[in-house]
Design a protein around this motif. Structure first.
Motif, mmCIF file in Angstrom:
data_model
loop_
_atom_site.group_PDB
_atom_site.id
_atom_site.type_symbol
_atom_site.label_atom_id
_atom_site.label_comp_id
_atom_site.label_asym_id
_atom_site.label_seq_id
_atom_site.Cartn_x
_atom_site.Cartn_y
_atom_site.Cartn_z
ATOM 1 N N UNK A 86 0.821 -1.212 0.000
ATOM 2 C CA UNK A 86 0.000 0.000 0.000
ATOM 3 C C UNK A 86 0.851 1.257 0.000
ATOM 4 N N UNK A 87 1.908 1.262 0.819
ATOM 5 C CA UNK A 87 2.798 2.429 0.859
ATOM 6 C C UNK A 87 3.461 2.681 -0.486
ATOM 7 N N UNK A 88 3.955 1.617 -1.117
ATOM 8 C CA UNK A 88 4.631 1.770 -2.416
ATOM 9 C C UNK A 88 3.630 2.213 -3.486
ATOM 10 N N UNK A 89 2.439 1.642 -3.475
ATOM 11 C CA UNK A 89 1.434 2.062 -4.462
ATOM 12 C C UNK A 89 1.074 3.535 -4.276
ATOM 13 N N UNK A 90 0.963 3.976 -3.026
ATOM 14 C CA UNK A 90 0.645 5.381 -2.772
ATOM 15 C C UNK A 90 1.792 6.295 -3.185
ATOM 16 N N UNK A 91 3.035 5.894 -2.879
ATOM 17 C CA UNK A 91 4.205 6.704 -3.225
ATOM 18 C C UNK A 91 4.364 6.857 -4.735
ATOM 19 N N UNK A 92 4.106 5.800 -5.472
ATOM 20 C CA UNK A 92 4.311 5.826 -6.925
ATOM 21 C C UNK A 92 3.089 6.303 -7.685
ATOM 22 N N UNK A 93 1.929 6.332 -7.013
ATOM 23 C CA UNK A 93 0.657 6.690 -7.651
ATOM 24 C C UNK A 93 0.398 5.809 -8.880
ATOM 25 N N UNK A 94 0.800 4.550 -8.778
ATOM 26 C CA UNK A 94 0.621 3.619 -9.890
ATOM 27 C C UNK A 94 -0.858 3.375 -10.180
ATOM 28 N N UNK A 95 -1.663 3.304 -9.135
ATOM 29 C CA UNK A 95 -3.108 3.116 -9.288
ATOM 30 C C UNK A 95 -3.752 4.473 -9.029
ATOM 31 N N UNK A 96 -4.096 5.188 -10.098
ATOM 32 C CA UNK A 96 -4.622 6.539 -9.905
ATOM 33 C C UNK A 96 -5.991 6.538 -9.217
ATOM 34 N N UNK A 97 -6.206 7.554 -8.379
ATOM 35 C CA UNK A 97 -7.488 7.683 -7.697
ATOM 36 C C UNK A 97 -7.572 6.731 -6.514
ATOM 37 N N UNK A 98 -8.769 6.631 -5.967
ATOM 38 C CA UNK A 98 -8.999 5.769 -4.806
ATOM 39 C C UNK A 98 -8.986 4.302 -5.236
ATOM 40 N N UNK A 99 -8.478 3.469 -4.339
ATOM 41 C CA UNK A 99 -8.486 2.022 -4.584
ATOM 42 C C UNK A 99 -8.561 1.315 -3.251
ATOM 43 N N UNK A 100 -8.966 0.065 -3.289
ATOM 44 C CA UNK A 100 -8.963 -0.798 -2.117
ATOM 45 C C UNK A 100 -7.939 -1.884 -2.358
ATOM 46 N N UNK A 101 -7.059 -2.088 -1.400
ATOM 47 C CA UNK A 101 -6.050 -3.134 -1.499
ATOM 48 C C UNK A 101 -6.493 -4.316 -0.654
ATOM 49 N N UNK A 102 -6.576 -5.494 -1.268
ATOM 50 C CA UNK A 102 -6.909 -6.734 -0.564
ATOM 51 C C UNK A 102 -5.727 -7.680 -0.692
ATOM 52 N N UNK A 103 -5.311 -8.245 0.426
ATOM 53 C CA UNK A 103 -4.285 -9.284 0.414
ATOM 54 C C UNK A 103 -4.937 -10.521 1.014
ATOM 55 N N UNK A 104 -4.923 -11.608 0.260
ATOM 56 C CA UNK A 104 -5.629 -12.813 0.670
ATOM 57 C C UNK A 104 -4.789 -14.047 0.388
ATOM 58 N N UNK A 105 -5.157 -15.151 0.992
ATOM 59 C CA UNK A 105 -4.490 -16.424 0.714
ATOM 60 C C UNK A 105 -5.227 -17.115 -0.435
ATOM 61 N N UNK A 106 -4.585 -18.073 -1.092
ATOM 62 C CA UNK A 106 -5.192 -18.701 -2.253
ATOM 63 C C UNK A 106 -6.476 -19.473 -1.970
ATOM 64 N N UNK A 107 -6.629 -20.020 -0.806
ATOM 65 C CA UNK A 107 -7.822 -20.817 -0.517
ATOM 66 C C UNK A 107 -7.660 -22.249 -1.003
ATOM 67 N N UNK A 108 -8.429 -23.118 -0.429
ATOM 68 C CA UNK A 108 -8.314 -24.554 -0.707
ATOM 69 C C UNK A 108 -8.774 -24.938 -2.099
ATOM 70 N N UNK A 109 -9.624 -24.129 -2.714
ATOM 71 C CA UNK A 109 -10.176 -24.517 -4.013
ATOM 72 C C UNK A 109 -9.450 -23.881 -5.189
ATOM 73 N N UNK A 110 -8.410 -23.116 -4.940
ATOM 74 C CA UNK A 110 -7.671 -22.467 -6.029
ATOM 75 C C UNK A 110 -6.973 -23.531 -6.879
#
Length: 159
Positions: free
Chosen positions: A68-92
């Protein structure tokens, strides 16, 4: 930094997130970016590098903060965004050698590419995987399945 178009954004996010994941000894399994500018969802799918129980909440939170810090510093994703970090899950789906290695000792179904004919699905316990093949202990004994022949694998859930 030039802003990527929508088709290259996931690859650019991966490029920024990968060293941060590696620093935390995390496997960055997948990166997805969905939605329109101002309402985007950036989803990182991360897992432990070796076999085991996956990531703990603290590691997921740390990866989320760092990315999140790097994305904010670089402004790679312009505008507002939601960052989700998740595990793959058993069915992936399992596709890479690392996916199978992570599931060593678990029962999986390996679905071979359709054009290879029957039997299309092999079931067995993962005993190993390398860059060329996955080795399963099946009811008929050990079977080595070339990765080039595999469409995907999936963990057989115990219920």
């Amino acid at each position: 930094m030039a802003r990527p178009d929508d088709t290259t954004l996931p690859a650019r996010v991966r490029e920024l997130a990968l060293p941060l994941a590696e620093e935390l000894e995390v496997d960055l399994v997948d990166v997805e970016v969905k939605g329109q500018q101002g309402r985007r969802v950036v989803k990182l799918v991360a897992d432990a590098i070796g076999p085991g129980d996956g990531l703990d909440v603290d590691t997921i939170a740390m990866l989320s903060r760092k990315v999140g810090n790097v994305l904010d510093e670089t402004d790679l994703v312009p505008g507002a965004y939601t960052l989700e970090v998740t595990s793959p899950g058993a069915t992936r789906p399992l596709r890479r050698p690392r996916d199978f290695t992570r599931n060593t000792g678990r029962e999986v179904d390996v679905i071979r590419r359709e054009e290879l004919g029957d039997p299309r699905t092999l079931r067995g316990e993962v005993t190993g995987a390398d860059d060329d093949a996955v080795t399963l202990e099946t009811a008929d004994g050990p079977v080595r399945v070339p990765l080039a022949d595999i469409d995907h694998g999936k963990v057989v859930l115990p219920w």
